[in-house]
Design a protein around this motif. Structure first.
Motif, short mmCIF file in Angstrom:
data_model
loop_
_atom_site.label_atom_id
_atom_site.label_comp_id
_atom_site.label_asym_id
_atom_site.label_seq_id
_atom_site.Cartn_x
_atom_site.Cartn_y
_atom_site.Cartn_z
N GLU A 178 39.24 23.39 43.03
CA GLU A 178 40.61 23.14 42.27
C GLU A 178 41.37 22.46 43.51
OE1 GLU A 178 41.69 26.65 40.62
OE2 GLU A 178 40.85 26.37 38.78
N THR A 179 42.34 21.22 42.96
CA THR A 179 43.29 20.71 43.80
C THR A 179 44.62 20.82 43.02
OG1 THR A 179 43.86 18.62 45.19
CG2 THR A 179 42.33 18.46 43.26
N MET A 180 45.78 21.22 43.52
CA MET A 180 46.91 21.37 42.89
C MET A 180 48.15 20.99 43.49
SD MET A 180 48.70 24.27 44.38
CE MET A 180 49.76 24.88 42.89
N TRP A 181 49.18 20.60 43.06
CA TRP A 181 50.59 20.31 43.34
C TRP A 181 51.43 21.27 42.69
CZ3 TRP A 181 54.33 18.66 40.15
CH2 TRP A 181 55.68 18.37 40.73
N MET A 182 52.34 21.49 43.28
CA MET A 182 53.60 22.56 42.72
C MET A 182 54.87 22.00 43.14
SD MET A 182 53.99 26.66 42.37
CE MET A 182 52.26 26.98 41.84
N ASP A 183 55.80 21.68 42.23
CA ASP A 183 57.29 21.28 42.62
C ASP A 183 57.78 22.41 43.45
OD1 ASP A 183 59.73 20.52 42.98
OD2 ASP A 183 59.87 19.89 40.73
N ALA A 184 58.20 22.13 44.67
CA ALA A 184 58.79 22.92 45.62
C ALA A 184 59.91 23.56 45.18
CB ALA A 184 58.82 22.50 46.95
N ALA A 185 60.80 22.60 44.56
CA ALA A 185 62.30 22.97 44.01
C ALA A 185 61.91 24.14 42.93
CB ALA A 185 62.95 21.88 43.51
N ALA A 186 61.05 24.06 42.05
CA ALA A 186 60.62 24.93 40.77
C ALA A 186 60.26 26.05 41.39
CB ALA A 186 59.82 24.39 39.81
N VAL A 187 59.62 26.01 42.41
CA VAL A 187 58.95 27.24 42.97
C VAL A 187 60.19 28.03 43.65
CG1 VAL A 187 57.55 28.35 45.05
CG2 VAL A 187 56.63 26.61 43.60
N ALA A 188 61.09 27.32 44.44
CA ALA A 188 62.22 27.93 44.92
C ALA A 188 63.01 28.50 44.09
CB ALA A 188 63.01 26.97 45.94
N ALA A 189 63.45 28.09 42.94
CA ALA A 189 64.07 28.73 41.64
C ALA A 189 63.62 29.91 41.19
CB ALA A 189 64.30 27.55 40.65
N GLY A 190 62.31 30.01 41.29
CA GLY A 190 61.92 31.30 40.65
C GLY A 190 61.15 31.34 39.25
N PRO A 191 60.83 32.60 38.84
CA PRO A 191 59.86 32.52 37.74
C PRO A 191 60.95 32.00 36.33
CG PRO A 191 59.99 34.52 38.85
CD PRO A 191 60.92 33.70 39.66
N GLU A 192 62.12 32.11 36.57
CA GLU A 192 63.02 31.77 35.48
C GLU A 192 62.89 30.11 35.16
OE1 GLU A 192 64.35 33.46 37.88
OE2 GLU A 192 64.24 35.52 36.96
N ALA A 193 62.66 29.32 36.17
CA ALA A 193 62.43 27.92 35.96
C ALA A 193 61.13 27.67 35.33
CB ALA A 193 62.44 27.28 37.51
N PHE A 194 60.23 28.45 35.64
CA PHE A 194 58.67 28.31 35.35
C PHE A 194 58.94 28.66 33.84
CE2 PHE A 194 56.98 29.93 39.44
CZ PHE A 194 57.25 28.87 40.05
N ALA A 195 59.44 29.64 33.45
CA ALA A 195 59.73 29.85 32.08
C ALA A 195 60.33 28.76 31.02
CB ALA A 195 60.58 31.07 31.62
N ALA A 196 61.43 28.33 31.72
CA ALA A 196 62.06 27.23 31.03
C ALA A 196 61.53 25.91 31.09
CB ALA A 196 63.29 27.19 31.78
N ASP A 197 60.38 25.68 32.06
CA ASP A 197 59.90 24.46 31.88
C ASP A 197 58.15 24.65 31.56
OD1 ASP A 197 59.46 21.67 32.51
OD2 ASP A 197 59.04 22.00 34.48
#
Length: 145
Positions: A121-140
């Motif tokens: 698997e190859t993946m990219w993750m938005d560093a700003a979203a990771v820094a914002a934490g789980p709440e940002a993930f749930a909202a997006d």
């Protein structure tokens, strides 16, 4: 350091495939039964002929085209880099997207299978979203593509 050991049916074909997706062969740890493919300073893939593999374990070599024992995942710097790696894998004789593409907005992932069926698997993750934490993930949250 991480060494990933993979049994391969055709060592030369596998070396060419891994070079095509960006690995370099370390000749110091390679011979006619094994090849050390360097993905990064800390990640190495040891490609082992079936006979060499059998010297490490009595367990049967699974048919990776029919079953999966592991899913190996590497991160990339962008969505475009994810697509580029999968494209290189397909051009080098691998299978693009044996698993569904995952697009969650803040995270994007694709996969490819090498000629022996091992899934990467190859993946990219938005560093700003990771820094914002789980709440940002749930909202997006988005459904996979």
């Amino acid at each position: 350091m991480i060494f990933i050991n993979l049994p391969v049916a055709d060592l030369a074909r596998s070396i060419a495939f891994y070079e095509a997706v960006g690995a370099t062969k370390n000749d110091k740890f390679s011979d006619d039964t094994a090849a050390c493919m360097v993905l990064s300073d800390v990640i190495h893939v040891m490609l082992l002929t079936h006979d060499k593999w059998k010297g490490f374990t009595d367990r049967a070599i699974p048919d990776a085209h029919a079953s999966a024992q592991v899913l190996l995942c590497l991160s990339e710097d962008s969505r475009e880099a994810v697509d580029a790696v999968v494209g290189k894998a397909a051009q080098a004789g691998g299978q693009a997207d044996p698993n569904a593409v995952q697009d969650y907005g803040f995270m994007y992932g694709r996969s490819y299978a090498d000629p022996d069926g091992h899934i990467w698997e190859t993946m990219w993750m938005d560093a700003a979203a990771v820094a914002a934490g789980p709440e940002a993930f749930a909202a997006d949250q988005h459904q996979p593509a």
